[in-house]
Write a protein that holds these residues in place. Structure first.
Motif, PDB file in Angstrom:
ATOM      1  N   GLN A  13     136.707 -24.644 -26.700  1.00  0.00           N
ATOM      2  CA  GLN A  13     136.859 -25.148 -28.072  1.00  0.00           C
ATOM      3  C   GLN A  13     135.856 -26.266 -28.338  1.00  0.00           C
ATOM      4  OE1 GLN A  13     141.011 -26.252 -28.548  1.00  0.00           O
ATOM      5  NE2 GLN A  13     141.465 -24.264 -29.471  1.00  0.00           N
ATOM      6  N   ALA A  14     135.529 -26.440 -29.600  1.00  0.00           N
ATOM      7  CA  ALA A  14     134.644 -27.530 -29.981  1.00  0.00           C
ATOM      8  C   ALA A  14     135.206 -28.858 -29.469  1.00  0.00           C
ATOM      9  CB  ALA A  14     134.486 -27.569 -31.491  1.00  0.00           C
ATOM     10  N   SER A  85     131.248 -32.687 -25.299  1.00  0.00           N
ATOM     11  CA  SER A  85     131.281 -32.713 -26.770  1.00  0.00           C
ATOM     12  C   SER A  85     130.607 -31.468 -27.349  1.00  0.00           C
ATOM     13  CB  SER A  85     130.593 -33.976 -27.294  1.00  0.00           C
ATOM     14  OG  SER A  85     131.209 -35.136 -26.773  1.00  0.00           O
ATOM     15  N   LYS A  87     129.623 -28.175 -29.360  1.00  0.00           N
ATOM     16  CA  LYS A  87     129.687 -27.810 -30.768  1.00  0.00           C
ATOM     17  C   LYS A  87     129.493 -26.294 -30.903  1.00  0.00           C
ATOM     18  CE  LYS A  87     127.311 -32.131 -31.941  1.00  0.00           C
ATOM     19  NZ  LYS A  87     126.125 -32.728 -32.619  1.00  0.00           N
ATOM     20  N   PRO A  88     129.980 -25.710 -31.982  1.00  0.00           N
ATOM     21  CA  PRO A  88     129.771 -24.262 -32.173  1.00  0.00           C
ATOM     22  C   PRO A  88     128.292 -23.868 -32.122  1.00  0.00           C
ATOM     23  CG  PRO A  88     131.442 -25.044 -33.675  1.00  0.00           C
ATOM     24  CD  PRO A  88     130.887 -26.268 -32.996  1.00  0.00           C
ATOM     25  N   GLU A  89     127.418 -24.752 -32.562  1.00  0.00           N
ATOM     26  CA  GLU A  89     125.986 -24.437 -32.539  1.00  0.00           C
ATOM     27  C   GLU A  89     125.391 -24.444 -31.130  1.00  0.00           C
ATOM     28  OE1 GLU A  89     127.539 -26.741 -34.428  1.00  0.00           O
ATOM     29  OE2 GLU A  89     126.274 -28.531 -34.696  1.00  0.00           O
ATOM     30  N   ASP A  90     126.174 -24.839 -30.137  1.00  0.00           N
ATOM     31  CA  ASP A  90     125.727 -24.739 -28.741  1.00  0.00           C
ATOM     32  C   ASP A  90     125.945 -23.334 -28.173  1.00  0.00           C
ATOM     33  OD1 ASP A  90     127.083 -28.012 -28.248  1.00  0.00           O
ATOM     34  OD2 ASP A  90     124.965 -27.485 -28.470  1.00  0.00           O
ATOM     35  N   THR A  91     126.601 -22.477 -28.932  1.00  0.00           N
ATOM     36  CA  THR A  91     126.859 -21.116 -28.489  1.00  0.00           C
ATOM     37  C   THR A  91     125.556 -20.369 -28.247  1.00  0.00           C
ATOM     38  OG1 THR A  91     128.998 -20.972 -29.596  1.00  0.00           O
ATOM     39  CG2 THR A  91     127.871 -18.890 -29.138  1.00  0.00           C
ATOM     40  N   VAL A 122     131.330 -21.523 -28.003  1.00  0.00           N
ATOM     41  CA  VAL A 122     132.107 -22.669 -28.457  1.00  0.00           C
ATOM     42  C   VAL A 122     132.771 -22.297 -29.775  1.00  0.00           C
ATOM     43  CG1 VAL A 122     132.083 -25.116 -29.010  1.00  0.00           C
ATOM     44  CG2 VAL A 122     130.434 -24.194 -27.356  1.00  0.00           C
ATOM     45  N   SER A 123     134.088 -22.315 -29.786  1.00  0.00           N
ATOM     46  CA  SER A 123     134.825 -21.960 -30.995  1.00  0.00           C
ATOM     47  C   SER A 123     135.133 -23.204 -31.813  1.00  0.00           C
ATOM     48  CB  SER A 123     136.122 -21.242 -30.635  1.00  0.00           C
ATOM     49  OG  SER A 123     136.961 -22.096 -29.883  1.00  0.00           O
ATOM     50  N   SER A 124     135.191 -23.006 -33.127  1.00  0.00           N
ATOM     51  CA  SER A 124     135.445 -24.151 -34.023  1.00  0.00           C
ATOM     52  C   SER A 124     136.923 -24.348 -34.257  1.00  0.00           C
ATOM     53  CB  SER A 124     134.723 -23.930 -35.345  1.00  0.00           C
ATOM     54  OG  SER A 124     135.123 -22.710 -35.923  1.00  0.00           O
TER      55      SER A 124
END
Length: 124
Positions: A13-14, A85, A87-91, A122-124
């Motif tokens: 998770q985020a 920490s 973030k979804p953009e790290d997916t 990484v889910s939001s």
């Protein structure tokens, strides 16, 4: 032959954390600069972090600075990436790579060996 094998990816998770490992074999690990890159679907492979042969110098992409930490254990022939920490953009698929160049190496084209990658979601 040279093998770089990543592990430690997964779904988180985020705000969560993951620790990636890259086990190296078939090369003199301690003399190689190492790096982590990532590639999201439909995008180019981007630089994430790099470390010199001794571990005394590191470099990070601005997008991960302060959240990710690259390290290495030359006695274990292993590279690490601690990711906090998230973030979804790290997916992305995360790849480790080895370079025979000196210092911290940023360019994809200056790496000699690559692993097969490990998926980080990484889910939001």
């Amino acid at each position: 032959q040279v093998q770089l094998v990543e592990s430690g990816g997964g779904l988180v998770q985020a705000g969560g954390s993951l620790r990636l490992s890259c086990a190296a074999s078939g090369l003199s690990f301690r003399v190689y600069a190492m790096g982590w890159f990532r590639q999201a679907p439909g995008k180019e492979r981007d630089f994430v972090a790099a470390i010199n042969w001794s571990g005394t110098r590191t470099l990070y992409a601005d997008s991960v600075k302060g959240r990710f930490t690259i390290s290495r254990d030359n006695a274990k022939n292993t590279l690490y990436l601690q990711m906090n920490s998230l973030k979804p953009e790290d997916t992305a698929i995360y790849y480790c790579a080895a370079s025979g160049r000196a210092g911290t190496v940023v360019s994809v084209n200056e790496y000699d060996y690559w692993g097969q990658g490990t998926q980080v979601t990484v889910s939001s």
